[in-house]
Write a protein that holds these residues in place. Sequence first.
Motif, PDB file in Angstrom:
ATOM      1  N   GLN A 344      -7.439  -5.715  15.380  1.00 11.65           N
ATOM      2  CA  GLN A 344      -8.150  -6.561  16.340  1.00 11.65           C
ATOM      3  C   GLN A 344      -8.107  -8.046  15.938  1.00 11.65           C
ATOM      4  OE1 GLN A 344     -12.232  -5.544  16.654  1.00 11.65           O
ATOM      5  NE2 GLN A 344     -12.079  -5.192  18.841  1.00 11.65           N
ATOM      6  N   VAL A 345      -8.386  -8.309  14.665  1.00 12.87           N
ATOM      7  CA  VAL A 345      -8.517  -9.698  14.223  1.00 12.87           C
ATOM      8  C   VAL A 345      -7.148 -10.330  13.946  1.00 12.87           C
ATOM      9  CG1 VAL A 345      -9.421 -11.173  12.366  1.00 12.87           C
ATOM     10  CG2 VAL A 345     -10.810  -9.290  13.245  1.00 12.87           C
ATOM     11  N   VAL A 346      -6.261  -9.579  13.321  1.00 12.01           N
ATOM     12  CA  VAL A 346      -4.965 -10.151  12.909  1.00 12.01           C
ATOM     13  C   VAL A 346      -3.886  -9.826  13.951  1.00 12.01           C
ATOM     14  CG1 VAL A 346      -3.226 -10.207  11.076  1.00 12.01           C
ATOM     15  CG2 VAL A 346      -5.632  -9.837  10.488  1.00 12.01           C
ATOM     16  N   GLY A 347      -3.874  -8.594  14.392  1.00 15.35           N
ATOM     17  CA  GLY A 347      -2.889  -8.175  15.397  1.00 15.35           C
ATOM     18  C   GLY A 347      -1.605  -7.691  14.742  1.00 15.35           C
ATOM     19  N   PRO A 348      -0.909  -6.744  15.394  1.00 18.31           N
ATOM     20  CA  PRO A 348       0.272  -6.116  14.773  1.00 18.31           C
ATOM     21  C   PRO A 348       1.474  -7.051  14.658  1.00 18.31           C
ATOM     22  CG  PRO A 348      -0.121  -5.244  16.980  1.00 18.31           C
ATOM     23  CD  PRO A 348      -1.260  -6.158  16.696  1.00 18.31           C
ATOM     24  N   SER A 349       1.422  -8.218  15.322  1.00 20.50           N
ATOM     25  CA  SER A 349       2.592  -9.114  15.233  1.00 20.50           C
ATOM     26  C   SER A 349       2.382 -10.246  14.253  1.00 20.50           C
ATOM     27  CB  SER A 349       2.891  -9.731  16.600  1.00 20.50           C
ATOM     28  OG  SER A 349       2.755  -8.791  17.592  1.00 20.50           O
ATOM     29  N   ASN A 350       1.310 -10.184  13.482  1.00 25.27           N
ATOM     30  CA  ASN A 350       1.030 -11.268  12.525  1.00 25.27           C
ATOM     31  C   ASN A 350       0.772 -10.702  11.148  1.00 25.27           C
ATOM     32  OD1 ASN A 350       0.898 -13.350  14.552  1.00 25.27           O
ATOM     33  ND2 ASN A 350      -1.035 -12.384  15.179  1.00 25.27           N
ATOM     34  N   LEU A 451      -2.747  -5.702   2.156  1.00 22.76           N
ATOM     35  CA  LEU A 451      -2.257  -4.357   1.797  1.00 22.76           C
ATOM     36  C   LEU A 451      -2.524  -3.347   2.901  1.00 22.76           C
ATOM     37  CD1 LEU A 451      -3.634  -4.136  -1.847  1.00 22.76           C
ATOM     38  CD2 LEU A 451      -1.217  -4.081  -1.208  1.00 22.76           C
ATOM     39  N   LEU A 452      -3.703  -3.471   3.504  1.00 25.28           N
ATOM     40  CA  LEU A 452      -4.100  -2.459   4.490  1.00 25.28           C
ATOM     41  C   LEU A 452      -3.564  -2.762   5.876  1.00 25.28           C
ATOM     42  CD1 LEU A 452      -7.605  -2.127   2.969  1.00 25.28           C
ATOM     43  CD2 LEU A 452      -6.022  -0.211   3.247  1.00 25.28           C
ATOM     44  N   HIS A 453      -3.232  -4.036   6.118  1.00 25.70           N
ATOM     45  CA  HIS A 453      -2.652  -4.375   7.417  1.00 25.70           C
ATOM     46  C   HIS A 453      -1.156  -4.050   7.425  1.00 25.70           C
ATOM     47  CE1 HIS A 453      -2.334  -6.363  11.230  1.00 25.70           C
ATOM     48  NE2 HIS A 453      -1.477  -7.257  10.785  1.00 25.70           N
ATOM     49  N   SER A 454      -0.487  -4.303   6.324  1.00 22.86           N
ATOM     50  CA  SER A 454       0.969  -4.148   6.301  1.00 22.86           C
ATOM     51  C   SER A 454       1.426  -2.715   6.023  1.00 22.86           C
ATOM     52  CB  SER A 454       1.581  -5.070   5.240  1.00 22.86           C
ATOM     53  OG  SER A 454       1.336  -6.405   5.582  1.00 22.86           O
ATOM     54  N   PHE A 455       0.575  -1.936   5.362  1.00 26.00           N
ATOM     55  CA  PHE A 455       1.028  -0.590   4.957  1.00 26.00           C
ATOM     56  C   PHE A 455      -0.011   0.486   5.249  1.00 26.00           C
ATOM     57  CE2 PHE A 455       2.875  -3.686   1.993  1.00 26.00           C
ATOM     58  CZ  PHE A 455       4.231  -3.452   2.215  1.00 26.00           C
ATOM     59  N   ASN A 456       0.496   1.690   5.433  1.00 29.19           N
ATOM     60  CA  ASN A 456      -0.363   2.873   5.308  1.00 29.19           C
ATOM     61  C   ASN A 456      -0.158   3.402   3.903  1.00 29.19           C
ATOM     62  OD1 ASN A 456      -1.541   3.024   7.900  1.00 29.19           O
ATOM     63  ND2 ASN A 456       0.455   3.675   8.721  1.00 29.19           N
ATOM     64  N   TRP A 457      -1.172   4.061   3.386  1.00 30.31           N
ATOM     65  CA  TRP A 457      -1.109   4.500   1.991  1.00 30.31           C
ATOM     66  C   TRP A 457      -1.403   5.996   1.895  1.00 30.31           C
ATOM     67  CZ3 TRP A 457       0.622   1.222  -1.663  1.00 30.31           C
ATOM     68  CH2 TRP A 457       0.647  -0.142  -1.329  1.00 30.31           C
ATOM     69  N   SER A 458      -0.615   6.693   1.097  1.00 37.71           N
ATOM     70  CA  SER A 458      -0.918   8.116   0.872  1.00 37.71           C
ATOM     71  C   SER A 458      -0.724   8.445  -0.609  1.00 37.71           C
ATOM     72  CB  SER A 458       0.006   8.985   1.728  1.00 37.71           C
ATOM     73  OG  SER A 458       1.339   8.686   1.381  1.00 37.71           O
ATOM     74  N   LEU A 459      -1.257   9.596  -0.985  1.00 44.32           N
ATOM     75  CA  LEU A 459      -1.129  10.008  -2.387  1.00 44.32           C
ATOM     76  C   LEU A 459       0.166  10.798  -2.584  1.00 44.32           C
ATOM     77  CD1 LEU A 459      -4.707  11.311  -3.203  1.00 44.32           C
ATOM     78  CD2 LEU A 459      -3.614   9.219  -4.045  1.00 44.32           C
ATOM     79  N   PRO A 460       0.756  10.715  -3.772  1.00 45.09           N
ATOM     80  CA  PRO A 460       1.915  11.572  -4.057  1.00 45.09           C
ATOM     81  C   PRO A 460       1.520  13.045  -3.882  1.00 45.09           C
ATOM     82  CG  PRO A 460       1.578   9.968  -5.817  1.00 45.09           C
ATOM     83  CD  PRO A 460       0.401   9.861  -4.903  1.00 45.09           C
ATOM     84  N   LYS A 461       2.489  13.856  -3.475  1.00 44.97           N
ATOM     85  CA  LYS A 461       2.220  15.271  -3.208  1.00 44.97           C
ATOM     86  C   LYS A 461       1.517  15.947  -4.391  1.00 44.97           C
ATOM     87  CE  LYS A 461       4.471  18.654  -0.472  1.00 44.97           C
ATOM     88  NZ  LYS A 461       5.624  19.383  -0.148  1.00 44.97           N
ATOM     89  N   GLY A 462       0.496  16.696  -4.084  1.00 49.50           N
ATOM     90  CA  GLY A 462      -0.199  17.453  -5.135  1.00 49.50           C
ATOM     91  C   GLY A 462      -1.202  16.629  -5.933  1.00 49.50           C
ATOM     92  N   GLU A 463      -1.213  15.304  -5.723  1.00 47.32           N
ATOM     93  CA  GLU A 463      -2.154  14.459  -6.483  1.00 47.32           C
ATOM     94  C   GLU A 463      -3.505  14.392  -5.783  1.00 47.32           C
ATOM     95  OE1 GLU A 463      -1.864  12.349  -9.295  1.00 47.32           O
ATOM     96  OE2 GLU A 463      -0.015  13.452  -9.725  1.00 47.32           O
ATOM     97  N   GLU A 464      -4.557  14.238  -6.580  1.00 45.69           N
ATOM     98  CA  GLU A 464      -5.881  14.022  -5.984  1.00 45.69           C
ATOM     99  C   GLU A 464      -6.433  12.705  -6.482  1.00 45.69           C
ATOM    100  OE1 GLU A 464      -8.597  17.175  -6.583  1.00 45.69           O
ATOM    101  OE2 GLU A 464      -7.354  18.607  -5.488  1.00 45.69           O
ATOM    102  N   LEU A 465      -7.309  12.106  -5.682  1.00 53.64           N
ATOM    103  CA  LEU A 465      -7.901  10.841  -6.128  1.00 53.64           C
ATOM    104  C   LEU A 465      -8.864  11.108  -7.276  1.00 53.64           C
ATOM    105  CD1 LEU A 465      -8.584   9.000  -2.796  1.00 53.64           C
ATOM    106  CD2 LEU A 465      -7.208   8.131  -4.686  1.00 53.64           C
ATOM    107  N   LEU A 489       3.577  -2.167  10.249  1.00 52.30           N
ATOM    108  CA  LEU A 489       3.811  -3.134  11.315  1.00 52.30           C
ATOM    109  C   LEU A 489       5.198  -2.900  11.916  1.00 52.30           C
ATOM    110  CD1 LEU A 489       2.400  -6.290   9.486  1.00 52.30           C
ATOM    111  CD2 LEU A 489       1.220  -4.767  11.079  1.00 52.30           C
ATOM    112  N   PRO A 490       5.308  -3.039  13.229  1.00 55.03           N
ATOM    113  CA  PRO A 490       6.593  -2.703  13.849  1.00 55.03           C
ATOM    114  C   PRO A 490       7.719  -3.682  13.491  1.00 55.03           C
ATOM    115  CG  PRO A 490       5.000  -3.527  15.487  1.00 55.03           C
ATOM    116  CD  PRO A 490       4.271  -3.391  14.198  1.00 55.03           C
TER     117      PRO A 490
END
Length: 496
Positions: A344-350, A451-465, A489-490
């Motif tokens: 909303q604030v930054v937008g996907p094109s920025n 970091l959160l606008h430019s990427f989605n983040w996931s854990l390596p397989k089998g890892e737990e936080l 971002l597209p």
Amino acid sequence: MTTQLNTNISWWWQVVVFTIIVVILAISWLWSTTTSNGDGPPMPPLPPGPVHLPIIGYLPFLDRNLHTQFTDMARTYGPIFKVRVGSKLHIVINTPDLARAVVRDQDETFANRPLTVAASISTYGGQDIAWSNHNVSWRKLRKVFVHEVLSIKNLEACSGIRRDQVREMIKDIYGKIGTALDLNEIFFSTIAKVLTSMIWQNSLDEEGADYGHLAGVERDIRKEANKLDGIITSVIEDRIKYNSKNNSHDDINDAVGKKDVLQVLLDLKDHATTSVDITIADIKALLTVSFIYPHESSAMKSSFIANDIMVAGPEATTLLIQWTMVEIMQNPEVMKKVQEELAQVVGPSNIVEESHLSKLKYLDATIKETFRLHPVVPLLVPRSPSKTCTGSSILGKSLEFNPERFLAHEAVDKYDFSGNNLNFFPFGSGRRVCAGVPLAEKSQMLILASLLHSFNWSLPKGEELDLSDIFCVTLRKRKPLVAIPSQRLPNTSLYM
Ligand code: HEM
């Protein structure tokens, strides 16, 4: 709502054990156990505390995780208790009322720091801001640091530097999309580069001393204090030589369109534009502030009590960013809300700019909630009283990560980082409150938002936080956060 908020915030006290440790120096073991003071007025009675051994006091029983040990001890001894270590008496307090007595009612009395040999070596004999006693020299340095170096004008002026370094980080991560990354390393090196380039831009390149070398200096600063001094001295000398060869320092200033901190300080020294005269020794002490760093010793518990520590920029900010990422990844609903706000604030094109930051209210609340559960400097920095001083239970607790508690109408203004609210002051309070708050606030928000606008983040397989922590003056994560980024971002040009 307010009661609930206060109740929850007070849990911060339990987890954090908001504690200011007061070190009363030069009190002998025997003398400190008596309540009389020779011919003078009687000594006030000391608070309760555990039984201690002669000479070494409670040292053998101290746990590595002092913050949790002090929480447990508060349950036994109450909101104020004493711990003797060697000949030193430490008073630990852990309620807002007691904090008020120290950082508000008797702020001036408690404004000294207990300087140890180690802190002295690495801070030019306690001449830096953090370890200096409350004296004329501290006032001068603090004034220059807060009102000149980190003035709103200078912070604005350096925004291009922060932006460039964060873009570098995004580009670097983009190149590693799909692979598992140690985020602690990435955050530390980004923050460190942000701080070093704000301070002296590219001066280190001329030295052939890259940041990695400097980071090594920080990591073992006591052994390497001379090396750090050598680096700082030669950077200053090179800049002075450069300035004298070039009448104007335009290209230094133009490299990012603005002056770096070193130039601001040299100009202040040469042109005395303020009421303070600053010397080269002052400049060195001020530059050291950016590198002072908690010293991890193998004998941490004794080194803490001996105050073999230094606290400041890169470490605390890195940890805060890391803990916030962990909590966001642990709470997908929070991640969703943060990313919706960014859309909303930054937008996907920025890309995220500093101008967006003040509008990111939910992210701000998420950071505050992280501080509540993971206070990165849990025991603050010790204070030492300049004279003899006279002088709750936990109301509630919530381990639930819920940024909304900081979004309640009242909370927005009430729970900030100024140290005015003694229910929540992760940056300390009173005249010794953290001098780097405005910079820390901007840097942590910018990095997290990017970091959160430019990427989605996931854990390596089998890892737990893993949310377990370890006390090393700062509150570190036991295991570094490892996560896999994916493109969000597209437009790929936003990553270049
Ligand atoms: C998340 C980031 C940070 C946290 C949590 C933090 C926390 C603290 C705390 C708790 C204190 C002691 C306050 C007291 O005694 O009441 C402190 C002092 C200090 N901090 Fe920070 N800090 C952070 C980042 C920074 C940065 C980025 C800088 C500057 C580059 C900085 C510079 C200082 C200085 C100079 C002092 C000593 C102030 C004095 O004694 O007068 N800090 N910090």
